[in-house]
Design a protein around this motif. Structure first.
Motif, mmCIF file in Angstrom:
data_model
loop_
_atom_site.group_PDB
_atom_site.id
_atom_site.type_symbol
_atom_site.label_atom_id
_atom_site.label_comp_id
_atom_site.label_asym_id
_atom_site.label_seq_id
_atom_site.Cartn_x
_atom_site.Cartn_y
_atom_site.Cartn_z
ATOM 1 N N VAL A 105 -7.375 -0.944 2.698
ATOM 2 C CA VAL A 105 -6.126 -0.680 1.971
ATOM 3 C C VAL A 105 -4.965 -1.387 2.654
ATOM 4 O O VAL A 105 -4.163 -2.087 2.018
ATOM 5 C CB VAL A 105 -5.864 0.836 1.869
ATOM 6 C CG1 VAL A 105 -4.477 1.099 1.275
ATOM 7 C CG2 VAL A 105 -6.931 1.518 1.021
ATOM 8 N N ASP B 44 -1.985 9.180 -3.347
ATOM 9 C CA ASP B 44 -2.743 8.015 -3.819
ATOM 10 C C ASP B 44 -2.879 8.027 -5.337
ATOM 11 O O ASP B 44 -2.636 7.010 -6.011
ATOM 12 C CB ASP B 44 -4.156 8.005 -3.207
ATOM 13 C CG ASP B 44 -4.166 7.723 -1.716
ATOM 14 O OD1 ASP B 44 -3.126 7.924 -1.076
ATOM 15 O OD2 ASP B 44 -5.217 7.316 -1.203
ATOM 16 N N ALA C 104 0.838 -1.191 0.000
ATOM 17 C CA ALA C 104 0.000 0.000 0.000
ATOM 18 C C ALA C 104 0.876 1.245 0.000
ATOM 19 O O ALA C 104 1.842 1.325 0.766
ATOM 20 C CB ALA C 104 -0.914 0.015 1.220
ATOM 21 N N VAL D 195 0.386 5.285 0.489
ATOM 22 C CA VAL D 195 -0.583 6.305 0.901
ATOM 23 C C VAL D 195 0.165 7.574 1.282
ATOM 24 O O VAL D 195 1.375 7.563 1.517
ATOM 25 C CB VAL D 195 -1.440 5.813 2.091
ATOM 26 C CG1 VAL D 195 -2.248 4.584 1.702
ATOM 27 C CG2 VAL D 195 -0.563 5.510 3.314
ATOM 28 N N SER E 272 -2.596 -5.595 1.996
ATOM 29 C CA SER E 272 -1.174 -5.444 1.707
ATOM 30 C C SER E 272 -0.276 -6.134 2.723
ATOM 31 O O SER E 272 -0.660 -6.349 3.881
ATOM 32 C CB SER E 272 -0.829 -3.944 1.671
ATOM 33 O OG SER E 272 -1.750 -3.235 0.860
ATOM 34 N N ALA F 241 -1.583 -0.946 -3.817
ATOM 35 C CA ALA F 241 -2.918 -0.640 -3.310
ATOM 36 C C ALA F 241 -2.948 0.763 -2.732
ATOM 37 O O ALA F 241 -1.978 1.205 -2.115
ATOM 38 C CB ALA F 241 -3.329 -1.646 -2.235
ATOM 39 N N SER F 242 -4.052 1.455 -2.940
ATOM 40 C CA SER F 242 -4.217 2.781 -2.359
ATOM 41 C C SER F 242 -5.698 3.147 -2.366
ATOM 42 O O SER F 242 -6.546 2.342 -2.753
ATOM 43 C CB SER F 242 -3.374 3.818 -3.108
ATOM 44 O OG SER F 242 -3.183 4.978 -2.315
ATOM 45 N N GLY F 243 -5.991 4.402 -1.938
ATOM 46 C CA GLY F 243 -7.371 4.777 -1.687
ATOM 47 C C GLY F 243 -7.975 5.786 -2.628
ATOM 48 O O GLY F 243 -9.022 6.354 -2.311
ATOM 49 N N ARG G 139 -12.418 2.516 5.027
ATOM 50 C CA ARG G 139 -11.731 2.276 3.752
ATOM 51 C C ARG G 139 -10.239 2.048 3.978
ATOM 52 O O ARG G 139 -9.625 1.166 3.351
ATOM 53 C CB ARG G 139 -11.960 3.490 2.841
ATOM 54 C CG ARG G 139 -11.398 3.406 1.416
ATOM 55 C CD ARG G 139 -9.930 3.776 1.305
ATOM 56 N NE ARG G 139 -9.545 5.004 1.946
ATOM 57 C CZ ARG G 139 -9.594 6.205 1.398
ATOM 58 N NH1 ARG G 139 -10.015 6.349 0.171
ATOM 59 N NH2 ARG G 139 -9.179 7.276 2.079
ATOM 60 N N ASN G 140 -9.649 2.821 4.891
ATOM 61 C CA ASN G 140 -8.210 2.716 5.129
ATOM 62 C C ASN G 140 -7.807 1.335 5.644
ATOM 63 O O ASN G 140 -6.730 0.829 5.315
ATOM 64 C CB ASN G 140 -7.762 3.789 6.123
ATOM 65 C CG ASN G 140 -7.908 5.193 5.567
ATOM 66 O OD1 ASN G 140 -8.070 5.379 4.365
ATOM 67 N ND2 ASN G 140 -7.867 6.188 6.433
ATOM 68 N N VAL H 214 -9.246 1.241 -3.593
ATOM 69 C CA VAL H 214 -10.340 0.981 -2.657
ATOM 70 C C VAL H 214 -11.147 2.266 -2.496
ATOM 71 O O VAL H 214 -10.613 3.294 -2.072
ATOM 72 C CB VAL H 214 -9.810 0.510 -1.292
ATOM 73 C CG1 VAL H 214 -10.979 0.147 -0.372
ATOM 74 C CG2 VAL H 214 -8.881 -0.679 -1.459
ATOM 75 N N THR I 155 -4.108 4.792 8.507
ATOM 76 C CA THR I 155 -3.792 3.586 7.744
ATOM 77 C C THR I 155 -2.575 2.882 8.336
ATOM 78 O O THR I 155 -2.540 1.650 8.439
ATOM 79 C CB THR I 155 -3.536 3.935 6.268
ATOM 80 O OG1 THR I 155 -4.630 4.700 5.766
ATOM 81 C CG2 THR I 155 -3.379 2.677 5.432
#
Length: 391
Positions: free
Chosen positions: A231, A168, A130, A132, A235, A160-162, A227-228, A183, A252
């Motif tokens: 993410v 992001d 991830a 972020v 990972s 992966a990220s948001g 959501r975090n 995500v 996160t």
């Protein structure tokens, strides 16, 4: 720390199995969409009652005993409407326990019972990292995020990220060709921020979109912490590129620690507030990161190290030429000087990098930098480098 989506009526327990029929999947969706039923409550109800159908039947009396009046679960009609909206979008429902459900995410305590997914599901089973960071990222932060995303992607990791602005967005764009998972905080049919609608479409084609929230739901502030956790849960490790001491990026990172994931941070200038969270994480034991190879070495693996089956190649897009004399008009109300100050930090960066980052005409950027220099807001350095003036 429990997120709003985790708060429910019961403590946590795992469900006994995923649904095997369309009716069963609809019942799962109804249960998870019912008021006061978060992930922990959902898992506990299934553990106690054996099926979503039985849990739904028991919900009104359970809610009444907890003090909730006139409680009704999510209706068949509402769940069917959501199913229909997902079908129109081309999204697929993933239920906890299914083979298609992301394996790493399934290991966290508050794993989402249901996820909407659109794109290449193979990515959900590849080693992921991830990335972020700050929404108001500096130009150097954006460049670092892009470099890290490309490097870990080349090593076989999915990024992966948001889907937020700044770090992001930079990470997703740089990892489109090697694999990225976005995500959403809201529904999959509600890309946020709006300017990332095209990026969301690109990820749906070449990567993977995920969301645990209902279709048609525009994200609100309370949706971002849950959501975090997804993410980080997807990972093996979380990299914070830029982040203030109190920011979603630090949430996160805390989720990652609670989930047993590795936490990495890119150090920043002590005078830059956007680096304060990263520097604090490093002080508290996070691994300092300089390149993608540092991440791979710390995780003790080199990712998938091969193309993911079924991933369609990303067509190379022409990079914007050095801004011409007839560029696209700026967004309404945009202020170039303000934009440049947001991109600048205490660490020097080249004027050319700022021109590329803003996408504005070179003459306009240089003129704005001159005005900022005269106002004493920036400092110039040898080699055409500039930085934000530190008081």
């Amino acid at each position: 720390m429990k997120s709003p989506a985790q708060k429910g009526l019961f403590s946590h327990a795992r469900p006994s199995g995923s649904p095997t029929t369309s009716a069963g999947r609809l019942a799962w969706l109804r249960l998870v969409r019912s008021r006061r039923v978060g992930p922990s409550t959902f898992h506990r109800l299934l553990g106690e009652y054996g099926s979503a159908e039985e849990a739904l039947a028991a919900l009104p009396s359970i809610a009444a005993s907890a003090g909730a009046k006139n409680y009704t679960p999510c209706s068949f009609e509402d769940a069917e409407r959501e199913m229909a909206a997902a079908s129109r979008l081309g999204a697929r429902l993933l239920c906890f326990g299914e083979d298609a459900y992301p394996r790493m995410l399934a290991t966290i305590d508050d794993a989402p019972p249901c996820l909407w997914a659109k794109g290449n599901l193979e990515l959900a089973h590849q080693p992921a990292v991830a990335l972020v960071g700050a929404r108001n990222a500096s130009a150097l932060g954006v460049r670092m995020a892009e470099a890290l995303a490309r490097e870990v992607g080349a090593l076989g990791f999915v990024v992966a990220s948001g889907m937020a602005r700044g770090i992001d967005t930079a990470a997703h764009k740089a990892a489109l060709e090697t694999g990225t998972i976005a995500v959403f905080a809201g529904g999959l049919d509600c890309p946020y921020p709006r300017e990332n609608a095209q990026l969301a479409a690109d990820i749906a084609e070449h990567g993977l979109l995920l969301s645990e929230t209902r279709m048609g739901l525009a994200p609100q502030a309370r949706h971002f912490p849950p959501r975090n956790r997804i993410v980080s849960g997807l990972s093996s490790g979380v990299v914070v590129v830029e982040g203030a001491a109190r920011s979603g990026s630090l949430i996160t990172a805390r989720n990652a620690l609670d989930q047993g994931r590795e936490v990495f941070a890119v150090p920043g200038h002590p005078f830059d507030a956007r680096a304060s969270g990263c520097n604090m994480l490093i002080r508290d034991g996070a691994t300092l990161i300089r390149a993608g190879s540092d991440i791979a070495a710390a995780l003790g693996q080199e990712g998938a190290a091969k193309p993911v089956p079924g991933r369609s190649p990303v067509k190379a897009k022409a990079k914007p030429a050095a801004p011409s004399s007839n560029p696209a008009p700026p967004e309404p109300g945009a202020n170039l000087q303000h934009e440049l100050l947001n991109l600048l930090g205490p660490s020097p960066i080249s004027e050319d990098a700022l021109i590329r980052q803003t996408g504005r005409p070179a003459g306009a950027v240089l003129e704005a930098l001159t005005d900022l220099d005269l106002e004493g807001l920036i400092a110039r350095h040898p080699g055409g480098l500039v930085s934000r003036e530190v008081a």
